[in-house]
Design an enzyme around this catalytic site. Structure first.
Site, short mmCIF file in Angstrom:
data_model
loop_
_atom_site.label_atom_id
_atom_site.label_comp_id
_atom_site.label_asym_id
_atom_site.label_seq_id
_atom_site.Cartn_x
_atom_site.Cartn_y
_atom_site.Cartn_z
CB SER A 36 -0.04 -8.22 -1.35
OG SER A 36 -0.80 -8.97 -0.76
CE LYS A 76 -4.08 -1.61 0.35
NZ LYS A 76 -5.09 -1.55 -1.10
CD GLU A 96 -10.13 4.36 0.11
OE1 GLU A 96 -10.00 5.73 0.14
OE2 GLU A 96 -9.39 3.59 -0.44
#
Lengths: 406, 275
Positions: free
Chosen positions: A388, A99, A121
């Site tokens: 990830s 991210k 968000e």
């Protein structure tokens, strides 16, 4: 060559209107259109400026910790006895997941555009933490919108965001999860569009977000391509990544889209099974529709209302998916499959034990499918799976499912 | 002449401004919607806007969001909304009805199927919040085939160039959003509203109505002095939310609010009391 011309089309999207075929676009209220056009213009301008890109690279190297390793999971590959498996170690990034690649990029844009406040968000909290982190570093005011249900499920990440100086806003509308957090962030942005930059965490949302987030995440695939060529002297046979909104998957896939020999698999959250309706797999069982500013596959009722989703992994718990994935599905370039909660949990346990690397539950969905895929291939074939995120954030969930108190 | 054009021309000839009232269809029940539509007309509404409930109403403030949720908890869908409009039309042939909502429920039903049913029911126009001019061509072409007008929004953030493009595609009337925010917000700036309406008027002959943030007779009076009308939504919906257990009180309160706003706009002295 004829095929090259056709193949190169895969990486040339979106078109001028922000469409990937019939998907994508800019389905927002008039109030936001000018902000989105501005963002698109600024992004075009900055991404062609050497100085901006150098600064981004510098941040990715020295702050995020890139490049991340491409690790050969030898013991696990041996155990399966099929293809050789490589992990692209996005879990080793600062804040523990992919991210941050996108958050760093968008925050830099925000700073260059003169915005003083960022909002985001978050579902599981990973994107919220990444945004709060980079906001702290750049001295930007930061508000994170999070569903009331997710706040309860992810207390640790909520506290992390607060420590980083962000305000966490509890969203009490609708299903009180990620999709509602996104609605609320959009509403906040509508109200404070002049001083605020909305850092969207996935490849969804109105144009230019799906393109912009993909571009920032593509560093994953660009590195992996160089690394695998270096290690085995050729391209891999397959890529695997989990898909919620789909940012880590598109980040790995995009730089390989025009390589016809590389198969790609996006793994959605099968939850308790597609037949139960309790899942988060719009590409496998949804129909196209419009949500959060773009046309894509959605989990929706016959009346066009968005459905509640279920996944053991909060980061995959989203009823929509990035429009580029919707397009890649329809043209058949990427195959979208599912792993259930149970399969993901088994892969979580197994990979943790055999490789000493604890995956996030999102990642565990990709690992579960990789195991099946590897079994059908031979040892001369190679798979890269996008690792990830790290699993530390999920320890409580795992313990709870095992009936253990921590 | 369309029902909307006729209504605005009648109003203009009487030197009156349009009062457009908004409620969400099915909030708190379809029966109430039915009753309220007639009551609001009797109390002074000139056009009616019916919100089509959606699970993710991105441009709405908390009051109207809650109304969408209440309607959805009654499983209200488009088919039932068409029935409500049909039944309204049997008694009222003149008051225009505009459906306001989001693209997905329409897209799911199919644009043509939706347009046919809406038109048969007596709907006059559709305002789809998340279809800006770049995305409206497809639906507005189909809607036009069925005699439905497409209402477009102009926002405080719309540039002069965009306003030009919006008004060139607009039908019925132009909905000028009063503030940079969601429905029911409070930061309404009169001078901003005035200059926005004037920019639109320079480019279009269509009536210009103002909505978002108009909550009482005072604001309605001031805003209608520089426009062709006002839209009142959150304030009415709030009357319903506050009396969910007492529908008859809720109806009384809506009636008083709408009449007070009507009187305010018509320049009649008023004494507003709603609780």
């Amino acid at each position: 060559m004829n095929t090259d011309v056709r193949a190169s089309a895969f990486s040339s999207m979106p078109d001028e209107d922000g469409k990937f075929g019939v998907f994508g676009g800019r389905f927002v209220s008039e109030t936001l259109v000018s902000a989105l056009s501005d963002l698109e213009e600024f992004y075009k301008k900055f991404s062609s400026e050497e100085k901006f890109m150098e600064q981004l690279d510098e941040d990715l190297v020295n702050y995020v910790g890139r490049p991340t390793p491409l690790y050969e999971a030898n013991r696990w590959s041996d155990q399966i006895g099929g293809a050789r498996i490589f992990f692209k170690r996005e879990d080793l990034n600062h804040t523990g997941a992919h991210k941050i690649n996108n958050a760093v990029g968008q925050a830099l844009l925000a700073k260059h555009m003169g915005k003083t406040r960022v909002i985001a968000e978050t579902g599981a909290g990973q994107h919220g933490v990444a945004t709060a982190t980079i906001a702290a570093r750049l001295g930007l005011e930061c508000q994170i919108f999070m569903g009331e249900k997710d706040i309860k499920r992810q207390e640790l990440n909520v506290y992390r965001m607060k420590l980083l100086g962000a305000e966490v806003v509890s969203v009490r509308s609708g299903s009180r999860t990620l999709k509602d957090a996104m609605n609320e962030a959009m509403r906040d942005w509508i109200t404070r569009v002049n001083d605020t930059f909305y850092v969207i965490g996935t490849v969804a949302g109105p144009h230019p977000y799906p393109m912009l987030v993909r571009d920032f995440q593509s560093v994953i695939g660009r590195e992996a391509r160089i690394q695998i060529l270096d290690k085995i002297g050729r391209l891999p046979d397959a890529l695997v990544a989990c898909v919620g909104g789909g940012s880590n998957a598109i980040g790995l896939f995009y730089p390989f889209l025009d390589d016809a020999g590389v198969s790609m698999f996006g793994v959605e959250a099968g939850g308790k099974g597609l037949e139960t309706g309790q899942h988060a797999a719009p590409l496998n069982s949804g129909v196209p529709g419009i949500l959060h500013g773009n046309r894509t596959y959605l989990m929706q009722t016959n009346d066009g209302q968005i459905m509640d989703t279920h996944s053991v992994s909060a980061g995959l718990d989203y009823p929509g998916v990035g429009p580029e994935h919707a397009w890649l599905k329809d043209i058949g370039r990427v195959e979208y499959v599912v792993s259930s909660d149970e399969e993901a949990m088994a892969a979580f346990q197994n990979v943790t034990r055999i490789e000493g690397i604890m995956p996030a539950l999102e990642t565990a969905h990709a690992l579960a499918y990789t195991e099946k895929l590897a079994t059908d291939l031979d040892s001369e074939q190679h798979i890269i799976v996008n690792f990830s995120g790290r699993g530390d954030k999920d320890i409580q969930t795992v313990a709870q499912l095992e009936g253990i108190e921590v | 002449m369309s029902r909307i054009a006729k209504r605005f021309s009648d109003l203009a000839s009487k030197n009156r401004k349009a009062l457009i009232t908004y409620i969400v269809a099915g909030d708190p029940s379809l029966d109430m919607t039915n009753t309220l539509m007639h009551e609001m007309v009797t109390s002074g509404a000139d056009l009616l806007e019916l919100g089509v409930p959606f699970s993710d109403p991105m441009a709405e403030g908390p009051i109207i969001q809650a109304a969408h949720e209440r309607a959805l908890s009654n499983s209200v869908a488009l088919t039932q909304i068409f029935e409500v409009v049909s039944s309204f039309r049997r008694k009222d042939k003149d008051t225009p009805v505009v459906l306001m909502g989001y693209a997905n429920p329409i897209e799911r039903m199919g644009y043509e199927k939706f347009a046919r049913a809406a038109s048969d029911a007596g709907v006059d126009a559709v305002l789809t919040v998340d279809l800006p001019i770049e995305e409206i061509a497809f639906s507005s072409r189909i809607f036009a085939e069925f005699g439905l007008e497409s209402i477009l929004l102009v926002a405080p953030t719309s540039s002069e160039e965009r306003i030009h493009r919006i008004v060139s595609k607009a039908e019925g009337f132009i909905y000028s959003v009063a503030l940079t925010g969601v429905t029911g917000d409070k930061n309404l700036d009169f001078n901003q509203v005035k200059s926005q309406v004037m920019s639109i008027r320079r480019l279009s002959n269509l009536p210009v109505v103002v909505g978002f943030g108009i909550k009482d007779a005072d604001t309605a009076k001031v805003i209608s002095s520089v426009s062709d009308g006002v839209v009142v939504g959150s304030a009415i919906v709030d009357c319903l939310a506050k009396q969910l257990l007492a529908p008859s009180i809720a109806i009384d309160n809506v009636r008083s609010l709408v009449s007070a706003i009507r009187d305010g706009m018509d320049g009649i002295a008023f004494d507003l009391q709603v609780d």
